[in-house]
Design an enzyme around this catalytic site. Sequence first.
Site, PDB file in Angstrom:
ATOM      1  N   HIS A   8      -0.404 -19.973   6.951  1.00  0.00           N
ATOM      2  CA  HIS A   8      -0.373 -21.424   6.704  1.00  0.00           C
ATOM      3  C   HIS A   8       0.844 -21.866   5.890  1.00  0.00           C
ATOM      4  O   HIS A   8       0.784 -22.833   5.141  1.00  0.00           O
ATOM      5  CB  HIS A   8      -1.688 -21.903   6.041  1.00  0.00           C
ATOM      6  CG  HIS A   8      -2.811 -21.979   7.032  1.00  0.00           C
ATOM      7  ND1 HIS A   8      -4.058 -22.474   6.724  1.00  0.00           N
ATOM      8  CD2 HIS A   8      -2.865 -21.637   8.344  1.00  0.00           C
ATOM      9  CE1 HIS A   8      -4.838 -22.426   7.804  1.00  0.00           C
ATOM     10  NE2 HIS A   8      -4.134 -21.910   8.786  1.00  0.00           N
TER      11      HIS A   8
ATOM     12  N   ASP B 176      -0.052 -17.862  13.766  1.00  0.00           N
ATOM     13  CA  ASP B 176      -1.283 -18.676  13.754  1.00  0.00           C
ATOM     14  C   ASP B 176      -1.068 -19.998  14.448  1.00  0.00           C
ATOM     15  O   ASP B 176      -0.619 -20.952  13.827  1.00  0.00           O
ATOM     16  CB  ASP B 176      -1.713 -18.894  12.304  1.00  0.00           C
ATOM     17  CG  ASP B 176      -3.022 -19.642  12.189  1.00  0.00           C
ATOM     18  OD1 ASP B 176      -3.702 -19.842  13.216  1.00  0.00           O
ATOM     19  OD2 ASP B 176      -3.369 -20.019  11.063  1.00  0.00           O
TER      20      ASP B 176
ATOM     21  N   HIS C  53      -5.737 -21.347  19.963  1.00  0.00           N
ATOM     22  CA  HIS C  53      -5.448 -22.743  19.635  1.00  0.00           C
ATOM     23  C   HIS C  53      -3.955 -23.036  19.682  1.00  0.00           C
ATOM     24  O   HIS C  53      -3.141 -22.243  19.239  1.00  0.00           O
ATOM     25  CB  HIS C  53      -6.113 -23.189  18.332  1.00  0.00           C
ATOM     26  CG  HIS C  53      -5.644 -22.555  17.063  1.00  0.00           C
ATOM     27  ND1 HIS C  53      -4.586 -23.054  16.342  1.00  0.00           N
ATOM     28  CD2 HIS C  53      -6.104 -21.491  16.371  1.00  0.00           C
ATOM     29  CE1 HIS C  53      -4.419 -22.310  15.251  1.00  0.00           C
ATOM     30  NE2 HIS C  53      -5.323 -21.358  15.244  1.00  0.00           N
TER      31      HIS C  53
ATOM     32  N   ASP D  69      -7.377 -15.601  18.024  1.00  0.00           N
ATOM     33  CA  ASP D  69      -6.681 -16.369  16.999  1.00  0.00           C
ATOM     34  C   ASP D  69      -6.026 -15.404  15.997  1.00  0.00           C
ATOM     35  O   ASP D  69      -6.726 -14.678  15.303  1.00  0.00           O
ATOM     36  CB  ASP D  69      -7.711 -17.263  16.287  1.00  0.00           C
ATOM     37  CG  ASP D  69      -7.076 -18.256  15.328  1.00  0.00           C
ATOM     38  OD1 ASP D  69      -5.839 -18.300  15.239  1.00  0.00           O
ATOM     39  OD2 ASP D  69      -7.843 -18.994  14.668  1.00  0.00           O
TER      40      ASP D  69
ATOM     41  N   GLU E 176      -7.609 -27.219  15.965  1.00  0.00           N
ATOM     42  CA  GLU E 176      -8.369 -26.136  15.325  1.00  0.00           C
ATOM     43  C   GLU E 176      -8.208 -26.211  13.824  1.00  0.00           C
ATOM     44  O   GLU E 176      -9.170 -26.060  13.067  1.00  0.00           O
ATOM     45  CB  GLU E 176      -7.879 -24.779  15.854  1.00  0.00           C
ATOM     46  CG  GLU E 176      -8.784 -23.602  15.460  1.00  0.00           C
ATOM     47  CD  GLU E 176      -8.426 -22.899  14.161  1.00  0.00           C
ATOM     48  OE1 GLU E 176      -9.164 -21.995  13.752  1.00  0.00           O
ATOM     49  OE2 GLU E 176      -7.420 -23.248  13.523  1.00  0.00           O
ATOM     50  N   GLU E 177      -6.982 -26.444  13.376  1.00  0.00           N
ATOM     51  CA  GLU E 177      -6.689 -26.410  11.934  1.00  0.00           C
ATOM     52  C   GLU E 177      -7.370 -27.553  11.174  1.00  0.00           C
ATOM     53  O   GLU E 177      -7.539 -27.481   9.979  1.00  0.00           O
ATOM     54  CB  GLU E 177      -5.172 -26.431  11.695  1.00  0.00           C
ATOM     55  CG  GLU E 177      -4.426 -25.248  12.308  1.00  0.00           C
ATOM     56  CD  GLU E 177      -4.713 -23.918  11.624  1.00  0.00           C
ATOM     57  OE1 GLU E 177      -5.565 -23.870  10.712  1.00  0.00           O
ATOM     58  OE2 GLU E 177      -4.086 -22.909  12.011  1.00  0.00           O
TER      59      GLU E 177
END
Length: 506
Positions: free
Chosen positions: A446, A291, A279, A352, A323-324
Amino acid sequence: MVFYSGFALCAALTGATALQIPLLSSYYQAPIGHVNETNPLVNSTELQDLISGDRLMVRAKKLYEIAKLGEEEYNHPTRVIGSAGHIGTLSYIYETILQLGEYYTISNQSFPAVSGNVFESRLVIGDGVPKSAAPMGLTPPTKHKEPVHGDLVLVSNDGCQASDFPDSVAGNIAFIKRGVCPFGTKSEHAGRKGAVAAVVYNYEKDPVSGTLGTPSPDHIATFGLSGEDAEPTLKKLEKGQRVDGIAYIDAEVNQILTNNIIAQTTEGDPNNCVMLGAHSDSVTEGPGINDDGSGTISLLEVATQLTKFNVSNCVRFAWWAGEEEGLLGSDYYVASLPEKENKKIRLFMDYDMMASPNFAYQIYNATNALNPNGSEELRDLYIKWYEDQGLNYTFIPFDGRSDYDGFIRNGIPGGGIATGAEGIKTKEEVEQFGGKAGDWYDPCYHQLCDDLGNVNVTAWVVNTKLIAHSVATYAASLKGFPERNLTVASSAYNEETKYHGPKLFA
Ligand SMILES: *[C@@H]1O[C@H](CO)[C@@H](O)[C@H](O)[C@H]1NC(C)=O
Ligand SMILES: *[C@@H]1O[C@H](CO)[C@@H](O)[C@H](O)[C@H]1NC(C)=O
Ligand SMILES: *[C@@H]1O[C@H](CO)[C@@H](O)[C@H](O)[C@H]1NC(C)=O
Ligand SMILES: *[C@@H]1O[C@H](CO)[C@@H](O)[C@H](O)[C@H]1NC(C)=O
Ligand SMILES: *[C@@H]1O[C@H](CO)[C@@H](O)[C@H](O)[C@H]1NC(C)=O
Ligand SMILES: *[C@@H]1O[C@H](CO)[C@@H](O)[C@H](O)[C@H]1NC(C)=O
Ligand SMILES: *[C@@H]1O[C@H](CO)[C@@H](O)[C@H](O)[C@H]1NC(C)=O
Ligand SMILES: *[C@@H]1O[C@H](CO)[C@@H](O)[C@H](O)[C@H]1NC(C)=O
Ligand SMILES: *[C@@H]1O[C@H](CO)[C@@H](O)[C@H](O)[C@H]1NC(C)=O
């Protein structure tokens, strides 16, 4: 107090706003504009040998510079959908593939996406502020973005039916148990009954980091709460005692356009396609270098090196957006495939988070018992490769947390590898992989610190070689790999999962 802040006014993405990103032209000198038909058939060992950590890091530095384009609007680097950092990422991917000439056909797939931002939030229960209270992804704000006050009203069963909600939730805060149906359904029911906010508490002691999913006009401001924090309130409510609360969420949910980028080899049997994806977007909070900058770059590098070979089967690379926010891009892609096109995809491989600093070599435990036929053969290809390298690996649940989900649910075999997100590394895993027990696999998961320092290059090279191996193996031959079974209804794989994307969905 729980305060979530984030600067995020999502700019609408118009097709014409793509930024001019300088091309990475320094090291690829293949002839541009035609396919070299004397190239040898792709060979796994040779393709793997072309993967280098230096080249991956050159691209990572480039991606970090691109993430900085998000600073003006967000005050920090980010590649979240709608940001200049994400638009820059899309240009970078597109230009990199474009440079490879006619080896690939590139397409942009534009789709509408929702992007939610919570600027501030607070939940008070009685006279306490529960630490675990967290606004759900894509939650609307409380009325007028002001605090609302009311009694907590216990909802029956799981809050999946309108009849579970007593009339007394009107003007009050619905207190709903997690489980059985998506959080979005519970929030909708509460909204229709006139609640001013909703709290979904966990049946386990852990917090709930969830999302409401596709916006509905009936959604109301909704928090998740850990089972541990919910227990005292639950006891009082069950005894008929009154508990009041204040809920406050300042948030917005925006509709924007973003896009997937798909690159397919011009050579190779177009009726038997080997597909893989990563992604292109990050979360709002940071630049997303691990990520999924790592997977994005691994795919770019494999796509670049593949041009030195010929392929028997078509190879299709995808860079998904959104994606998130809940696998938006991959869902959109699979949902819009005509049946005839769906059947041409022999398998989908998800890449991923390839380089977590405190990594484990993780393989999705995708079995044929629960997934389309072929998923297990792919899992076994990964197992065999790690074993051949003398490396350890672990199995992780194949539970819908990444972009393979739409494929599986639509009958296409899938699988993938990862190196770990917010999970905690065990002592046994330290013996297997090194690193630090008791810490997250990715301590910057994140967060703002998912930057250039947040990748383990050793793990990244290992996994990029494995990606190269998976592509080379199936691009050369699909002999022995199960045919697509078109007699099995795709609804066989439509069971609700706990996840649909990185956040809990139910
Ligand atoms: C085509 O590829 C072969 C093998 O990699 C190479 O020897 C040859 O020089 C290439 N031809 C052209 C025109 O690029
Ligand atoms: C792939 O290349 C390696 C190294 O050049 C060679 O030893 C091997 O035999 C090749 N494999 C196939 C299937 O041609
Ligand atoms: C596709 O998207 C990329 C990146 O956003 C952009 O640079 C390119 O111009 C687009 N191409 C087309 C044909 O729309
Ligand atoms: C490779 O290139 C040749 C042309 O030299 C082409 O005929 C063939 O179909 C291609 N594919 C394979 C697997 O060799
Ligand atoms: C892998 O999944 C299968 C079910 O499909 C299960 O039986 C098995 O225990 C799982 N293995 C691990 C190590 O999780
Ligand atoms: C694999 O794990 C075992 C412990 O289970 C350990 O002894 C061995 O050194 C590990 N291998 C590698 C290559 O790290
Ligand atoms: C990456 O992992 C390897 C193997 O565990 C370790 O030796 C190395 O120090 C790590 N590199 C960084 C930069 O942490
Ligand atoms: C799965 O694939 C194998 C090997 O191609 C085949 O023998 C088997 O019948 C297939 N099973 C299903 C359920 O499609
Ligand atoms: C497809 O699945 C059915 C039911 O599981 C099985 O009987 C059949 O052999 C499979 N066909 C193929 C081509 O694998």
